[in-house]
Design a protein around this motif. Structure first.
Motif, PDB file in Angstrom:
ATOM      1  N   GLY A  94       0.890  -1.091  -0.008  1.00  0.00           N
ATOM      2  CA  GLY A  94      -0.071   0.088  -0.012  1.00  0.00           C
ATOM      3  C   GLY A  94       0.782   1.122   0.264  1.00  0.00           C
ATOM      4  N   VAL A  95       0.423   2.433   0.216  1.00  0.00           N
ATOM      5  CA  VAL A  95       0.923   3.840   0.201  1.00  0.00           C
ATOM      6  C   VAL A  95       0.999   4.090   1.831  1.00  0.00           C
ATOM      7  CG1 VAL A  95       0.899   5.983  -0.559  1.00  0.00           C
ATOM      8  CG2 VAL A  95      -0.202   4.260  -1.777  1.00  0.00           C
ATOM      9  N   ALA A  96       2.021   4.388   2.193  1.00  0.00           N
ATOM     10  CA  ALA A  96       2.486   4.932   3.884  1.00  0.00           C
ATOM     11  C   ALA A  96       2.503   6.457   3.607  1.00  0.00           C
ATOM     12  CB  ALA A  96       3.418   4.290   4.229  1.00  0.00           C
ATOM     13  N   LEU A  97       2.000   7.236   4.494  1.00  0.00           N
ATOM     14  CA  LEU A  97       2.084   8.521   5.050  1.00  0.00           C
ATOM     15  C   LEU A  97       3.256   8.860   5.993  1.00  0.00           C
ATOM     16  CD1 LEU A  97       1.226  11.317   3.988  1.00  0.00           C
ATOM     17  CD2 LEU A  97      -0.351  11.293   5.935  1.00  0.00           C
ATOM     18  N   VAL A  98       4.476   9.095   5.718  1.00  0.00           N
ATOM     19  CA  VAL A  98       5.538   9.347   6.422  1.00  0.00           C
ATOM     20  C   VAL A  98       6.346  10.455   6.270  1.00  0.00           C
ATOM     21  CG1 VAL A  98       5.812   6.594   6.229  1.00  0.00           C
ATOM     22  CG2 VAL A  98       7.138   8.204   4.732  1.00  0.00           C
ATOM     23  N   ARG A  99       7.165  10.550   7.357  1.00  0.00           N
ATOM     24  CA  ARG A  99       8.063  11.783   7.569  1.00  0.00           C
ATOM     25  C   ARG A  99       9.082  11.622   6.520  1.00  0.00           C
ATOM     26  NH1 ARG A  99       7.111  10.251  13.143  1.00  0.00           N
ATOM     27  NH2 ARG A  99       5.376  11.533  13.999  1.00  0.00           N
ATOM     28  N   LEU A 100       9.255  12.703   5.911  1.00  0.00           N
ATOM     29  CA  LEU A 100      10.298  12.413   4.780  1.00  0.00           C
ATOM     30  C   LEU A 100      11.780  12.406   5.237  1.00  0.00           C
ATOM     31  CD1 LEU A 100      10.824  13.100   1.816  1.00  0.00           C
ATOM     32  CD2 LEU A 100      11.188  15.611   2.334  1.00  0.00           C
ATOM     33  N   SER A 101      12.059  12.718   6.393  1.00  0.00           N
ATOM     34  CA  SER A 101      13.292  12.454   7.021  1.00  0.00           C
ATOM     35  C   SER A 101      13.675  11.132   7.280  1.00  0.00           C
ATOM     36  CB  SER A 101      13.640  13.388   8.339  1.00  0.00           C
ATOM     37  OG  SER A 101      12.673  12.945   9.355  1.00  0.00           O
ATOM     38  N   LEU A 102      12.438  10.224   7.470  1.00  0.00           N
ATOM     39  CA  LEU A 102      12.716   8.785   7.693  1.00  0.00           C
ATOM     40  C   LEU A 102      12.989   7.848   6.737  1.00  0.00           C
ATOM     41  CD1 LEU A 102       9.958   8.448  10.595  1.00  0.00           C
ATOM     42  CD2 LEU A 102      12.589   8.714  10.885  1.00  0.00           C
ATOM     43  N   VAL A 103      12.690   8.659   5.493  1.00  0.00           N
ATOM     44  CA  VAL A 103      12.905   7.805   4.184  1.00  0.00           C
ATOM     45  C   VAL A 103      13.784   8.374   3.191  1.00  0.00           C
ATOM     46  CG1 VAL A 103      10.577   6.488   4.570  1.00  0.00           C
ATOM     47  CG2 VAL A 103      10.687   8.783   3.356  1.00  0.00           C
ATOM     48  N   ALA A 104      14.508   9.364   3.502  1.00  0.00           N
ATOM     49  CA  ALA A 104      15.326  10.163   2.664  1.00  0.00           C
ATOM     50  C   ALA A 104      16.284   9.113   1.884  1.00  0.00           C
ATOM     51  CB  ALA A 104      16.401  10.931   3.430  1.00  0.00           C
ATOM     52  N   ARG A 105      16.902   8.140   2.492  1.00  0.00           N
ATOM     53  CA  ARG A 105      17.611   7.244   1.960  1.00  0.00           C
ATOM     54  C   ARG A 105      17.076   6.314   1.080  1.00  0.00           C
ATOM     55  NH1 ARG A 105      23.102   5.281   5.090  1.00  0.00           N
ATOM     56  NH2 ARG A 105      23.772   7.266   5.538  1.00  0.00           N
ATOM     57  N   GLU A 106      15.959   5.766   1.168  1.00  0.00           N
ATOM     58  CA  GLU A 106      15.171   4.889   0.432  1.00  0.00           C
ATOM     59  C   GLU A 106      14.663   5.899  -0.757  1.00  0.00           C
ATOM     60  OE1 GLU A 106      14.627   5.057   3.586  1.00  0.00           O
ATOM     61  OE2 GLU A 106      14.529   2.979   4.472  1.00  0.00           O
ATOM     62  N   LEU A 107      14.208   6.878  -0.660  1.00  0.00           N
ATOM     63  CA  LEU A 107      13.872   7.547  -1.883  1.00  0.00           C
ATOM     64  C   LEU A 107      15.097   8.012  -2.605  1.00  0.00           C
ATOM     65  CD1 LEU A 107      11.639  10.387  -0.081  1.00  0.00           C
ATOM     66  CD2 LEU A 107      10.817   8.345  -1.548  1.00  0.00           C
ATOM     67  N   ARG A 108      16.313   8.068  -2.241  1.00  0.00           N
ATOM     68  CA  ARG A 108      17.290   8.384  -3.029  1.00  0.00           C
ATOM     69  C   ARG A 108      17.857   7.288  -3.688  1.00  0.00           C
ATOM     70  NH1 ARG A 108      22.561   9.010   0.607  1.00  0.00           N
ATOM     71  NH2 ARG A 108      22.145   6.720   0.692  1.00  0.00           N
ATOM     72  N   ASP A 109      17.689   6.105  -2.816  1.00  0.00           N
ATOM     73  CA  ASP A 109      18.077   4.692  -3.622  1.00  0.00           C
ATOM     74  C   ASP A 109      17.234   4.139  -4.671  1.00  0.00           C
ATOM     75  OD1 ASP A 109      20.513   4.715  -2.153  1.00  0.00           O
ATOM     76  OD2 ASP A 109      19.776   3.789  -0.505  1.00  0.00           O
ATOM     77  N   GLY A 110      15.899   4.756  -4.792  1.00  0.00           N
ATOM     78  CA  GLY A 110      14.900   4.103  -5.387  1.00  0.00           C
ATOM     79  C   GLY A 110      14.188   3.143  -4.662  1.00  0.00           C
ATOM     80  N   VAL A 111      14.170   2.745  -3.626  1.00  0.00           N
ATOM     81  CA  VAL A 111      13.448   1.617  -2.818  1.00  0.00           C
ATOM     82  C   VAL A 111      12.134   2.216  -2.775  1.00  0.00           C
ATOM     83  CG1 VAL A 111      13.319   0.399  -0.792  1.00  0.00           C
ATOM     84  CG2 VAL A 111      15.605   0.864  -2.049  1.00  0.00           C
ATOM     85  N   LEU A 112      11.836   3.487  -2.477  1.00  0.00           N
ATOM     86  CA  LEU A 112      10.472   4.055  -2.523  1.00  0.00           C
ATOM     87  C   LEU A 112      10.325   5.125  -3.387  1.00  0.00           C
ATOM     88  CD1 LEU A 112       9.831   4.042   1.428  1.00  0.00           C
ATOM     89  CD2 LEU A 112       9.057   2.635  -0.165  1.00  0.00           C
ATOM     90  N   ILE A 113       9.002   5.609  -3.788  1.00  0.00           N
ATOM     91  CA  ILE A 113       8.690   6.678  -4.542  1.00  0.00           C
ATOM     92  C   ILE A 113       7.822   7.391  -3.813  1.00  0.00           C
ATOM     93  CG2 ILE A 113       7.774   7.310  -6.737  1.00  0.00           C
ATOM     94  CD1 ILE A 113       8.565   4.854  -7.871  1.00  0.00           C
ATOM     95  N   ALA A 114       8.220   9.009  -3.900  1.00  0.00           N
ATOM     96  CA  ALA A 114       7.300   9.891  -3.524  1.00  0.00           C
ATOM     97  C   ALA A 114       6.530  10.574  -4.420  1.00  0.00           C
ATOM     98  CB  ALA A 114       7.984  10.894  -2.579  1.00  0.00           C
ATOM     99  N   PRO A 115       5.173  10.246  -4.939  1.00  0.00           N
ATOM    100  CA  PRO A 115       4.665  10.851  -6.105  1.00  0.00           C
ATOM    101  C   PRO A 115       4.222  12.359  -5.820  1.00  0.00           C
ATOM    102  CG  PRO A 115       3.208   9.348  -5.036  1.00  0.00           C
ATOM    103  CD  PRO A 115       4.717   9.080  -4.392  1.00  0.00           C
TER     104      PRO A 115
END
Length: 297
Positions: free
Chosen positions: A234-255
């Motif tokens: 599903g889609v999680a609503l999270v604090r940006l600071s907690l997923v900065a690495r996942e977003l940078r590495d492409g593990v997660l996407i922030a549409p």
């Protein structure tokens, strides 16, 4: 020529019995039998030529001589303990105890701690992951990282990471069900942490009032929701600071990367005198630099 000292075993037996005023309690403390304690005390009395205890049925009292001897012996044992602890501490590496929430530990701090240990080698880092408030003196904590408004009476509080909420999902889920606008979330499972109202606040802020936010699984913390999002659940609503690495590495996407800001943030919190310790000062310098780097990602 100095007089010979009594045996250490006899002195320990007497000190424990005098402190507890009980042979039974002294024996339990020393992990011996009551008979062994009584024998050691009697041998000490014979060696000194004085009575140290007044013995009555089920009662033990110090004599005047015993009381005076106990007072001196107690100070001597305390000095021995303190000297031993001081010597042991000199041979231990300096320690640093950090308190933070389990989610912050798993998502932000632990993946970076190796960098700190490399930059400042020789520090024994201990992590206390807990959601409860920290009592620095009672808990033996040097620094804490807490989420809130940053107002902590009697403590220094420095802002680390701002708090912006963004929806995130796995690349696979994004390919199968693209999110072109917030309203498209109506076709997705919404993942919640215990703050279930956050989704409703975010949806209202971006004008997606038609999306129902009440459904979807609830996790005990943000880390569970993040892991579920990685798995494509599903889609999680999270604090940006907690997923900065996942977003940078492409593990997660922030549409929708423009997060909804709040007055809340992560803060580095510590007692005013804590920076007198080199380990705390080094950690403060490192984590503030790391937080600035994180904001630039």
């Amino acid at each position: 020529m100095a007089a010979p000292l009594p045996s250490l075993a006899a002195l320990r037996a007497f000190e424990a019995a005098a402190r507890n005023l009980s042979v039974t309690l002294a024996a339990r403390e020393l992990n011996v039998t009551p008979g062994a304690v009584s024998l050691q005390v009697r041998e000490l009395e014979n060696a000194l030529g004085v009575r140290l205890f007044e013995r009555r049925p089920r009662q033990l009292f110090l004599t005047d001589e015993g009381n005076a001897y106990f007072a001196t012996l107690r100070r001597a044992f305390r000095m021995i303990r303190e000297a031993t602890e001081d010597l042991a501490m000199r041979n231990r590496p300096p320690s640093l105890t950090i308190s933070c929430t389990p989610t912050f530990a798993a998502q932000w701090l632990v993946p970076r701690l190796n960098d700190f240990e490399k930059s400042v080698p020789g520090i024994d880092v201990r992590l206390n992951a807990s959601n409860r408030l920290t009592n620095f003196e009672r808990d033996g904590v040097d620094v804490a990282i807490r989420h809130g408004f940053g107002r902590y009476e009697g403590l220094v509080s420095e802002r680390l990471l701002d708090d912006e909420f963004v929806p995130v999902l796995s690349p696979a889920l994004m390919r199968s069900r693209p999110l072109a606008e917030p309203a498209d979330l109506r076709d997705h499972v919404l993942l919640h942490d215990v703050q279930r109202q956050d989704w409703r606040l975010w949806l209202d802020a971006v004008g997606a009032n038609e999306v129902v936010s009440s459904g979807g699984p609830v996790f005990v913390n943000s880390n569970g929701a993040i892991e579920a999002a990685k798995a494509g659940d599903g889609v999680a609503l999270v604090r940006l600071s907690l997923v900065a690495r996942e977003l940078r590495d492409g593990v997660l996407i922030a549409p929708f990367p423009n997060g909804i800001a709040t007055d809340l943030a992560y803060h580095l919190v510590y007692p005013p005198a804590a920076l007198d310790r080199p380990t705390v000062a080094s950690f403060r310098t490192w984590i503030l630099d790391e937080a600035r780097t994180n904001r630039a990602i």
